[in-house]
Write an enzyme that holds these catalytic residues in place. Structure first.
Site, mmCIF file in Angstrom:
data_model
loop_
_atom_site.group_PDB
_atom_site.id
_atom_site.type_symbol
_atom_site.label_atom_id
_atom_site.label_comp_id
_atom_site.label_asym_id
_atom_site.label_seq_id
_atom_site.Cartn_x
_atom_site.Cartn_y
_atom_site.Cartn_z
ATOM 1 N N TYR A 96 31.395 64.841 57.590
ATOM 2 C CA TYR A 96 32.651 64.051 56.332
ATOM 3 C C TYR A 96 31.114 62.909 55.964
ATOM 4 O O TYR A 96 30.537 62.272 56.719
ATOM 5 C CB TYR A 96 33.534 62.923 56.928
ATOM 6 C CG TYR A 96 33.567 62.231 57.631
ATOM 7 C CD1 TYR A 96 33.248 60.819 57.287
ATOM 8 C CD2 TYR A 96 33.655 62.706 59.304
ATOM 9 C CE1 TYR A 96 33.058 60.189 59.024
ATOM 10 C CE2 TYR A 96 34.088 61.453 60.075
ATOM 11 C CZ TYR A 96 34.417 60.379 59.778
ATOM 12 O OH TYR A 96 34.006 59.193 60.745
ATOM 13 N N CYS A 97 31.454 62.389 54.657
ATOM 14 C CA CYS A 97 30.046 61.316 54.470
ATOM 15 C C CYS A 97 32.035 60.470 53.426
ATOM 16 O O CYS A 97 32.303 60.352 53.923
ATOM 17 C CB CYS A 97 30.026 62.269 53.196
ATOM 18 S SG CYS A 97 30.498 62.968 51.330
ATOM 19 N N TYR A 98 31.225 59.984 52.788
ATOM 20 C CA TYR A 98 31.795 58.519 52.363
ATOM 21 C C TYR A 98 32.384 59.359 50.976
ATOM 22 O O TYR A 98 34.260 58.798 51.104
ATOM 23 C CB TYR A 98 30.915 58.003 51.225
ATOM 24 C CG TYR A 98 30.038 56.562 51.677
ATOM 25 C CD1 TYR A 98 30.704 55.883 51.861
ATOM 26 C CD2 TYR A 98 29.316 57.237 51.577
ATOM 27 C CE1 TYR A 98 30.097 54.862 52.571
ATOM 28 C CE2 TYR A 98 27.866 56.184 52.185
ATOM 29 C CZ TYR A 98 28.749 55.161 52.936
ATOM 30 O OH TYR A 98 27.556 54.698 53.166
ATOM 31 N N TYR B 161 35.345 60.194 53.861
ATOM 32 C CA TYR B 161 36.015 59.227 54.964
ATOM 33 C C TYR B 161 37.238 58.698 54.385
ATOM 34 O O TYR B 161 38.279 57.762 54.583
ATOM 35 C CB TYR B 161 35.837 58.101 55.390
ATOM 36 C CG TYR B 161 35.894 57.468 56.708
ATOM 37 C CD1 TYR B 161 36.022 57.774 57.903
ATOM 38 C CD2 TYR B 161 36.066 56.326 56.551
ATOM 39 C CE1 TYR B 161 36.149 57.173 58.752
ATOM 40 C CE2 TYR B 161 36.345 55.346 56.797
ATOM 41 C CZ TYR B 161 36.912 55.552 58.368
ATOM 42 O OH TYR B 161 37.086 54.430 59.065
#
Length: 260
Positions: free
Chosen positions: A63-65, A92
């Site tokens: 996962y990233c932003y 996230y």
């Protein structure tokens, strides 16, 4: 190979499987401010090590932003031969409001041990020297109680260190048969081959551990795997008693099959 995008609900279902490797690829300060307790911070420093020393069969969830850059990273892991790669839809920011994973709280004893040994209690798969996790270290020490508490809390079972050894290797080294049994019941890969191609069965043969050899054989250890030099488990035997365990098992198996 192709990566897959998954929803928050699918991600939470995946994380019920302790083998999933969860990676947080946001910046370091964002990671420190808050992250999933099972997430490893993915950065330029550890990317190469993760690609090289993680078994290709380990499912990887990234996962990233907001769920965009993680797609490219999932593709990268897929290009390196990982068979199950996933990117979290929405990242996230979408997941954070629902961060209520019902994971077991760590005991004060385990937290104290982690801090004393420079492991992050909020990251169950935090790496130390030689890419060793807290679970590997505890298994090497033969500390079954704390090791199994980590397993119950969600520590990843398929991670390997820089030599290609997993937690089961360390548990066999410790000689703690109850710990080895528990790790096998939890699903730790029994036939993981390290950088030299050695398995835990070969290790037990080398260490002259007949009871451990019998336990590993009964748990399904493959006797035909070979090292990079072409040696099998029987070639690693240092005594007749461990060799007899192996030969006795091999001679019994065909009879058992015919009886069935």
């Amino acid at each position: 190979m192709k990566w897959t995008q998954v929803s928050i609900e699918e991600a939470e279902q995946m994380l019920e499987n302790h083998d999933v490797l969860l990676l947080d690829m946001r910046d370091h300060l964002s990671y420190l401010a808050g992250h999933h307790r099972r997430a490893i911070h993915l950065n330029d420093m550890n990317l190469k090590a993760l690609l090289k020393h993680t078994a290709r069969s380990v499912p990887v969830l990234i996962y990233c932003y907001h769920g965009h850059r993680s797609q490219d990273m999932a593709q990268l892991f897929s290009d390196f031969g990982f068979t199950s790669c996933y990117s979290l839809k929405g990242g996230y920011e979408a997941w954070y409001p629902e961060f209520c994973m019902a994971e077991r709280e760590l005991s004060d004893e385990l937290i104290e041990w982690q801090l004393w040994n420079h492991f992050d209690p909020e990251n169950l798969d935090h790496r130390a020297d030689n890419n060793e996790t807290a679970l590997m270290r505890l298994c090497r020490e033969g500390n079954a109680d704390l090791a199994l508490e980590l397993v119950e809390a969600g520590a990843t079972l398929q991670l390997i260190n820089e030599d290609g050894n997993n937690a089961l290797w360390m548990a066999v080294q410790s000689g703690n048969e109850l710990l080895v049994e528990a790790l096998l019941r939890a699903g730790t890969p029994i036939d993981q081959q390290n950088d030299n191609g050695a398995t835990v069965l070969m290790l037990a043969m080398t260490m002259d551990m007949p009871v451990m050899v019998r336990l590993l054989l009964a748990s399904g250890a493959n006797t035909e795997l070979t090292t990079v030099d072409g040696f099998r488990a029987e070639d690693a035997a240092v005594s007749k008693r461990v060799l007899n365990q192996l030969k006795g098992w091999n001679s019994y198996q065909p009879q058992q099959s015919r009886a069935a």
